[in-house]
Design a protein around this motif. Sequence first.
Motif, PDB file in Angstrom:
ATOM      1  N   PRO B  75     110.329  46.240  89.810  1.00 44.16           N
ATOM      2  CA  PRO B  75     111.784  46.352  89.643  1.00 44.16           C
ATOM      3  C   PRO B  75     112.247  47.781  89.421  1.00 44.16           C
ATOM      4  O   PRO B  75     111.495  48.618  88.936  1.00 44.16           O
ATOM      5  CB  PRO B  75     112.047  45.506  88.385  1.00 44.16           C
ATOM      6  CG  PRO B  75     110.743  45.370  87.702  1.00 44.16           C
ATOM      7  CD  PRO B  75     109.670  45.534  88.714  1.00 44.16           C
ATOM      8  N   LYS B  76     113.463  48.064  89.855  1.00 42.93           N
ATOM      9  CA  LYS B  76     114.145  49.301  89.493  1.00 42.93           C
ATOM     10  C   LYS B  76     115.617  48.957  89.312  1.00 42.93           C
ATOM     11  O   LYS B  76     116.086  47.931  89.801  1.00 42.93           O
ATOM     12  CB  LYS B  76     113.931  50.411  90.532  1.00 42.93           C
ATOM     13  CG  LYS B  76     114.028  49.975  91.973  1.00 42.93           C
ATOM     14  CD  LYS B  76     113.553  51.090  92.907  1.00 42.93           C
ATOM     15  CE  LYS B  76     113.592  50.620  94.359  1.00 42.93           C
ATOM     16  NZ  LYS B  76     113.223  51.672  95.305  1.00 42.93           N
ATOM     17  N   TYR B  77     116.298  49.775  88.567  1.00 40.12           N
ATOM     18  CA  TYR B  77     117.631  49.382  88.115  1.00 40.12           C
ATOM     19  C   TYR B  77     118.677  50.466  88.339  1.00 40.12           C
ATOM     20  O   TYR B  77     118.371  51.655  88.325  1.00 40.12           O
ATOM     21  CB  TYR B  77     117.622  49.062  86.612  1.00 40.12           C
ATOM     22  CG  TYR B  77     116.680  47.950  86.237  1.00 40.12           C
ATOM     23  CD1 TYR B  77     117.015  46.622  86.454  1.00 40.12           C
ATOM     24  CD2 TYR B  77     115.439  48.237  85.665  1.00 40.12           C
ATOM     25  CE1 TYR B  77     116.152  45.597  86.111  1.00 40.12           C
ATOM     26  CE2 TYR B  77     114.565  47.215  85.316  1.00 40.12           C
ATOM     27  CZ  TYR B  77     114.925  45.893  85.538  1.00 40.12           C
ATOM     28  OH  TYR B  77     114.066  44.894  85.193  1.00 40.12           O
ATOM     29  N   LEU B  78     119.929  49.986  88.520  1.00 44.88           N
ATOM     30  CA  LEU B  78     121.085  50.876  88.429  1.00 44.88           C
ATOM     31  C   LEU B  78     121.849  50.459  87.184  1.00 44.88           C
ATOM     32  O   LEU B  78     122.138  49.281  86.997  1.00 44.88           O
ATOM     33  CB  LEU B  78     121.984  50.745  89.663  1.00 44.88           C
ATOM     34  CG  LEU B  78     123.277  51.562  89.598  1.00 44.88           C
ATOM     35  CD1 LEU B  78     122.997  53.049  89.836  1.00 44.88           C
ATOM     36  CD2 LEU B  78     124.299  51.068  90.599  1.00 44.88           C
ATOM     37  N   CYS B  79     122.141  51.427  86.326  1.00 46.03           N
ATOM     38  CA  CYS B  79     122.963  51.137  85.155  1.00 46.03           C
ATOM     39  C   CYS B  79     124.252  51.922  85.286  1.00 46.03           C
ATOM     40  O   CYS B  79     124.231  53.132  85.487  1.00 46.03           O
ATOM     41  CB  CYS B  79     122.254  51.544  83.876  1.00 46.03           C
ATOM     42  SG  CYS B  79     120.808  50.549  83.552  1.00 46.03           S
ATOM     43  N   VAL B  80     125.361  51.210  85.194  1.00 47.02           N
ATOM     44  CA  VAL B  80     126.650  51.874  85.263  1.00 47.02           C
ATOM     45  C   VAL B  80     127.040  52.262  83.848  1.00 47.02           C
ATOM     46  O   VAL B  80     127.116  51.419  82.960  1.00 47.02           O
ATOM     47  CB  VAL B  80     127.725  50.948  85.861  1.00 47.02           C
ATOM     48  CG1 VAL B  80     129.044  51.704  85.970  1.00 47.02           C
ATOM     49  CG2 VAL B  80     127.271  50.428  87.209  1.00 47.02           C
ATOM     50  N   ASN B  81     127.246  53.552  83.637  1.00 48.04           N
ATOM     51  CA  ASN B  81     127.635  54.027  82.321  1.00 48.04           C
ATOM     52  C   ASN B  81     129.149  53.896  82.175  1.00 48.04           C
ATOM     53  O   ASN B  81     129.912  54.714  82.675  1.00 48.04           O
ATOM     54  CB  ASN B  81     127.191  55.475  82.135  1.00 48.04           C
ATOM     55  CG  ASN B  81     127.402  55.955  80.713  1.00 48.04           C
ATOM     56  OD1 ASN B  81     128.151  55.348  79.958  1.00 48.04           O
ATOM     57  ND2 ASN B  81     126.740  57.043  80.372  1.00 48.04           N
ATOM     58  N   ALA B  82     129.572  52.813  81.537  1.00 42.85           N
ATOM     59  CA  ALA B  82     130.995  52.585  81.288  1.00 42.85           C
ATOM     60  C   ALA B  82     131.249  52.637  79.790  1.00 42.85           C
ATOM     61  O   ALA B  82     132.124  51.982  79.263  1.00 42.85           O
ATOM     62  CB  ALA B  82     131.418  51.241  81.864  1.00 42.85           C
ATOM     63  N   ASP B  83     130.427  53.451  79.106  1.00 43.99           N
ATOM     64  CA  ASP B  83     130.566  53.598  77.656  1.00 43.99           C
ATOM     65  C   ASP B  83     131.411  54.844  77.379  1.00 43.99           C
ATOM     66  O   ASP B  83     130.997  55.737  76.665  1.00 43.99           O
ATOM     67  CB  ASP B  83     129.199  53.715  77.001  1.00 43.99           C
ATOM     68  CG  ASP B  83     129.284  53.571  75.493  1.00 43.99           C
ATOM     69  OD1 ASP B  83     129.536  52.452  75.039  1.00 43.99           O
ATOM     70  OD2 ASP B  83     129.117  54.573  74.784  1.00 43.99           O
TER      71      ASP B  83
END
Lengths: 524, 434
Positions: B75-83
């Motif tokens: 697996p690999k991931y995209l994390c959207v930084n909406a912080d």
Amino acid sequence: MPKLTINGKEAELPAGTNLIEAAKALGTEIPHFCYHPGLSVAGNCRMCLVEIEKAPKLQIACNTAVGEGMVVLTDSAKVKKARAGVMEFLLLNHPIDCPICDCAGECYLQDYYMEHDGHASRLEEGKNKKQKAQPIGPHVMLDKERCVLCSRCVRFTDEVSKTHELGIFGRGSTEEIGLAPGATLDNAYSGNVVDLCPVGALTDREFRFKSRPWFLKETATLCGGCSMGCNVILNTNTNPYNKVGQERAYRLFPRENKAVNQYWMCDEGRYTYKAVDAGRRHRTLVSGAVAEPDAALAAAAAALKAAAGPKTAFLLHPSLTNEELAAFRWLAQALGVTQVSLGADLLERGQGDGYLIQADKFPNGRGAKDQGFTLDGGAELLKAAKTGGLDALLVVGHSLADAECAELRAKLKALVGAHSQGFGGEARFDASLALAHAAEQDGSWTNVQGRVQRLNRALAPLGDSQPGWALAGALGALLGHAAPAGDAQSWFAALAANTPAFAGLSLDGLGAQGAMPAAAAAQA
Amino acid sequence: MTEHPKVLTKNFGDPAALGYEGYVANGGYLGLKKALTMQPQEIIDLVKAGNLRGRGGAGFPAAVKWGFLGKTDGPKYLCVNADEGEPGTVKDGPLMENDPHQLIEGVVIACYALGIKSAYIYIRGEFYKAIRIVQAAVDQAYAQGVIGKSVMGSAFQLDIAVHPGAGAYICGEETGLLSSLEGKKGMPKLKPPFPALKGLYGAPTIVNNVETLACVPHILTLGADAWNALGTEKNGGSKLYCVSGHVMKPGYYETRHSITLRELIYDVAGGLKPGRTLKAVVPGGSSSPILTADEIDVRMDFDSLGKAGSMLGSAAVIVMDDSTSMVRALDNLMHFYSHESCGQCTPCREGTAWLHKIMSRIVDGRGEAADIDRMLDITGNMVGNTICVLADAAAFPVQSYIKKFRPEFEEYIQGHKRLSLLGHREEPATVGAH
């Protein structure tokens, strides 16, 4: 292997070695709080910042692996300034209550302050107040004000004990170590967090306020709490001018041995030091009356001689050192005694945990086995003794119930004992000799892995007590047999000469980490 | 005067665009359709050609960051930084609340380009409205086959999960975000390893800002040249600027990177309140070094502000007029940073709190002349010495406020000295014009 230079000194070290270890190999100390070789890298204390050529900013040595051609400076002006800065930050809210802190004298903050900081606090405002002296488990006291939040204790409970009692709560400078909701720090290895704590935040509830560490003598020796033989340091103090109370042994803490206990020991073993002083049988007795050691030995020899014959048996103990066992083995052979048992069947087995704690609670069963002793058969010996099958019995180390001693006394012509702990039945023995504790003698134990490890004498034998080999030698001499050896070294040499499991070893050659005999290594 | 393009905000104010149909009716998901006809590498090359810079604050070229993603069969991931939490910043919230599908489209294109099958949108805890709207849009995207087992009928599959944070500034730091997403305390992780190689759950991970990903569909539809034409050299596209403080029309504005700070304040945000003069401007969020009134003829792109000794950061422009006490402003900031320091690294944990203690004491009228240099020295021991840049973010304002307004600090300390003959604390002095 990458080649690098640290402060101009060249080194070639295995890939993956971090810079703290690399510098250590070159004799340079890089100061650190949070790094510990037995735990994961946290990189939060920032004390180990070093300058690396071509790196734009200082790098933490703990999280930097050696690299080919790396040029590292651990003492540049930039590094020194950063270290002084970190020290100032760490001490900013620290209570500096060293005069009442148990860690004083073995505290990283004190040492590093002298070496890397050395200036007065510039804080004009009040310090943060946090909770002091909070018991967090049966053995550990927490002082949140002294804590530098290195997270070693938290990582220990996460990674080694895997019990997760501790955590860091809150944020920023009000952050503090604490117990997880509902948890108590009562795992089987909880005492290790005290050793891990670089400052006085976690202290041992047993050791608190007992002694200043600089009054204590350190002896590298072994824990006798089970057959693992964890390598330890025993702290002792016998100087009446800087101690109160009669105790001589103050604490045990683990000593690194990657092949045995890594950096740790269990709580059960940690507090075995108390038996060095407590409940000791240190006066020799003849028929229950205190007698001089020579008189007791003479009485013992006389009793054994009077009952001599094929109906004599020895009941030895798996806590005896290899040297003591060798001496009693010699004595048995010299006297023609063939019924010899270690009495392991008489002893209670505990619970093992698959890590350090072994179910066999006695330290030298393996050494006895390697010397060819029969481990079991103790119950049969006692049964024979109680039913007239024996005339004479030598009991070493076994704490027999008084009622049992009475039964033995009724049937035996000779009942001779040698003990280090009192057990209540001594008065029924013709002669009761005083056996030295393992902390009071040089010698060796063979642990469950087959590793022969060195015991070092930390204290003089208490009262009349003597090592088992001295007692066996003296009894032999009184019965007309000259012992082949007179000290632990020579008894070990005799063992090495006549017992394959010890072939090629010498007591002084065992070193701090013990030795694995070729036979045991092949088996492992 | 600069003409202001409406690209990222073109659907703003149109409630229909919150829904899938409305978004499609306005030309939505065309970028994704186009992307699905392209090879992944072509998309990355196109984004590279579009000079898309990371809009969370660092301005790092997005396509270059994508190129670092570790190759793996796992697996690999995209994390959207909406912080979004940098004081003064108000752009990611509006982007999510007004046009959630634009973000989703960007996420899908990025994941397709990078071969990622799982994406997380980590939204700041206080953004209740955005969390609700983005979740509803994700649900619609699943229902419409935009994401799920087959993205728009293709063989590409993607899952998107919306994850609310708990309101910590530090979780906007990309590795702090990953720790939080993993269920741990939001503390930044040691680097190396970098997230692109070992990120979320130890797998290769890309963390991108909301605005960065919202730009991606437009690069696809407009093409690199038209997109670049909206920006300046190496700063592709239009940009959302957040203007707050002492201006007539505070708010967020989409315009070109080529706009100057002066134009942004006076032309776009309506200028200062009547009778006031400009004193200072924070150009890119509270962490960016402050600019004085005569430093505002600077172009609002990453490189120009860098050359001016500050940074575009999150493009949060905080305007301060002559009524502002720089001393009190800095005290306010130090309160923020000491409160938000995760407490992991010694210099940040102790340094931010110490700076706040000193500033509070100065404001309280108990400052000393030596405090000024003491604070500079403290910041010198913080910058660059910690795991993440929160320590730097706290130190830069101290350094720039003192450098540019030192006499004001000196006068404040001198002028507010209180007599305390008996050594007891007196009532706080009343200071400043507000």
